[in-house]
Design a protein around this motif. Structure first.
Motif, PDB file in Angstrom:
ATOM      1  N   ALA A  57       0.829  -1.202   0.000  1.00  0.00           N
ATOM      2  CA  ALA A  57       0.000   0.000   0.000  1.00  0.00           C
ATOM      3  C   ALA A  57       0.864   1.252   0.000  1.00  0.00           C
ATOM      4  O   ALA A  57       1.911   1.300   0.659  1.00  0.00           O
ATOM      5  CB  ALA A  57      -0.921   0.003   1.209  1.00  0.00           C
ATOM      6  N   LEU A  58       0.419   2.249  -0.739  1.00  0.00           N
ATOM      7  CA  LEU A  58       0.972   3.590  -0.711  1.00  0.00           C
ATOM      8  C   LEU A  58      -0.070   4.428   0.026  1.00  0.00           C
ATOM      9  O   LEU A  58      -1.187   4.610  -0.470  1.00  0.00           O
ATOM     10  CB  LEU A  58       1.201   4.111  -2.135  1.00  0.00           C
ATOM     11  N   PHE A 111       0.602  -6.292   5.211  1.00  0.00           N
ATOM     12  CA  PHE A 111       1.294  -6.154   3.936  1.00  0.00           C
ATOM     13  C   PHE A 111       2.239  -4.959   4.045  1.00  0.00           C
ATOM     14  O   PHE A 111       2.047  -4.079   4.874  1.00  0.00           O
ATOM     15  CB  PHE A 111       0.297  -5.953   2.782  1.00  0.00           C
ATOM     16  N   PRO A 112       3.274  -4.912   3.222  1.00  0.00           N
ATOM     17  CA  PRO A 112       4.194  -3.770   3.266  1.00  0.00           C
ATOM     18  C   PRO A 112       3.471  -2.482   2.890  1.00  0.00           C
ATOM     19  O   PRO A 112       2.572  -2.481   2.040  1.00  0.00           O
ATOM     20  CB  PRO A 112       5.260  -4.114   2.220  1.00  0.00           C
ATOM     21  N   ALA A 113       3.863  -1.391   3.535  1.00  0.00           N
ATOM     22  CA  ALA A 113       3.224  -0.109   3.241  1.00  0.00           C
ATOM     23  C   ALA A 113       4.238   1.019   3.354  1.00  0.00           C
ATOM     24  O   ALA A 113       5.191   0.944   4.133  1.00  0.00           O
ATOM     25  CB  ALA A 113       2.058   0.126   4.192  1.00  0.00           C
ATOM     26  N   LEU A 114       4.000   2.063   2.581  1.00  0.00           N
ATOM     27  CA  LEU A 114       4.783   3.288   2.634  1.00  0.00           C
ATOM     28  C   LEU A 114       3.829   4.413   2.978  1.00  0.00           C
ATOM     29  O   LEU A 114       2.862   4.654   2.245  1.00  0.00           O
ATOM     30  CB  LEU A 114       5.465   3.557   1.282  1.00  0.00           C
ATOM     31  N   VAL A 115       4.072   5.091   4.112  1.00  0.00           N
ATOM     32  CA  VAL A 115       3.290   6.252   4.507  1.00  0.00           C
ATOM     33  C   VAL A 115       4.025   7.491   3.995  1.00  0.00           C
ATOM     34  O   VAL A 115       5.207   7.685   4.273  1.00  0.00           O
ATOM     35  CB  VAL A 115       3.107   6.324   6.036  1.00  0.00           C
ATOM     36  N   VAL A 116       3.304   8.308   3.236  1.00  0.00           N
ATOM     37  CA  VAL A 116       3.850   9.538   2.685  1.00  0.00           C
ATOM     38  C   VAL A 116       3.186  10.693   3.434  1.00  0.00           C
ATOM     39  O   VAL A 116       1.954  10.801   3.442  1.00  0.00           O
ATOM     40  CB  VAL A 116       3.559   9.657   1.175  1.00  0.00           C
ATOM     41  N   GLU A 133       3.745  -0.518  11.225  1.00  0.00           N
ATOM     42  CA  GLU A 133       4.995  -1.122  10.765  1.00  0.00           C
ATOM     43  C   GLU A 133       5.226  -0.823   9.288  1.00  0.00           C
ATOM     44  O   GLU A 133       5.630  -1.677   8.497  1.00  0.00           O
ATOM     45  CB  GLU A 133       5.040  -2.617  11.066  1.00  0.00           C
ATOM     46  N   ALA A 134       4.970   0.441   8.935  1.00  0.00           N
ATOM     47  CA  ALA A 134       5.140   0.918   7.570  1.00  0.00           C
ATOM     48  C   ALA A 134       6.360   1.824   7.506  1.00  0.00           C
ATOM     49  O   ALA A 134       6.767   2.415   8.504  1.00  0.00           O
ATOM     50  CB  ALA A 134       3.896   1.696   7.133  1.00  0.00           C
ATOM     51  N   GLU A 135       6.927   1.925   6.330  1.00  0.00           N
ATOM     52  CA  GLU A 135       8.000   2.892   6.115  1.00  0.00           C
ATOM     53  C   GLU A 135       7.368   4.278   6.033  1.00  0.00           C
ATOM     54  O   GLU A 135       6.206   4.422   5.646  1.00  0.00           O
ATOM     55  CB  GLU A 135       8.755   2.579   4.835  1.00  0.00           C
ATOM     56  N   LEU A 136       8.154   5.302   6.383  1.00  0.00           N
ATOM     57  CA  LEU A 136       7.670   6.682   6.363  1.00  0.00           C
ATOM     58  C   LEU A 136       8.595   7.516   5.503  1.00  0.00           C
ATOM     59  O   LEU A 136       9.816   7.397   5.590  1.00  0.00           O
ATOM     60  CB  LEU A 136       7.642   7.245   7.789  1.00  0.00           C
TER      61      LEU A 136
END
Length: 187
Positions: free
Chosen positions: A88-89, A118-123, A144-147
């Motif tokens: 997810a984005l 699932f892997p996620a990127l928080v923008v 547990e997402a990347e930021l």
């Protein structure tokens, strides 16, 4: 084969000049359509996302904005994540627990804080009027997402000057590049 993009808009949907709408026209994909764009509830919005996921073939990548980000978190909490959701984005998550938020978002106040399946990127933006960068960082950590910060970009919508949003396309490209297709099972 790249995953199908599922666009998950926030309050009011995303108008014709919003980057989600422009990206869908450019890259294809499926848009989640809610019954009432101005009365979100975690149950109904997550259920609609679940319906779209179940009806869409192939591997999937969720592309959410604002209250759509909370819809993704509610979906992940309420439904066993489809193994076809590759990631997810998550753009501009709002802080709906703030007292100055519009009354329409009050039903979303119980923000799920469990790790996403699932892997996620928080923008996030450093001057988003609907959430501090610190709050976005807290949500990313809980999920547990990347930021990633996009600097001072407002709410990353049309009102803050983000129509095409080329920087976002680069982030989407990075997410797609990091995507690993599931193992092929041969019989």
């Amino acid at each position: 084969m790249t995953p199908t993009l599922i666009f998950v808009p926030g309050l009011g949907s995303s108008g014709p000049q919003h980057w989600q709408t422009l990206w869908q026209g450019k890259f294809g994909g499926v848009r989640v359509e809610q019954d009432d764009w101005n009365a979100p509830t975690p149950e109904s919005w997550a259920a609609r996302l679940h319906e779209v996921i179940e009806a869409t073939l192939g591997d999937l990548l969720l592309v959410a904005h604002s209250a759509g980000v909370l819809t993704v978190a509610a979906y992940a909490q309420r439904y066993a994540s489809s193994p076809r959701v590759s990631g997810a984005l998550l753009v501009a998550p709002p802080d709906v627990e703030r007292a100055d938020m519009p009354q329409e978002v009050y039903p979303l106040r119980a923000v799920p804080l469990a790790a996403l399946p699932f892997p996620a990127l928080v923008v996030a933006s450093e001057n988003d009027p609907y959430a501090t960068f610190e709050r976005a960082a807290e949500l990313a950590e809980a999920w547990e997402a990347e930021l990633v910060t996009v600097g001072e970009a407002g709410h990353i919508n049309v009102e803050s000057g983000h129509g095409e949003w080329e920087e976002g396309e680069i982030l989407l490209s990075e997410v797609l590049h990091a995507w690993t297709p599931p193992d092929i099972v041969r019989f």
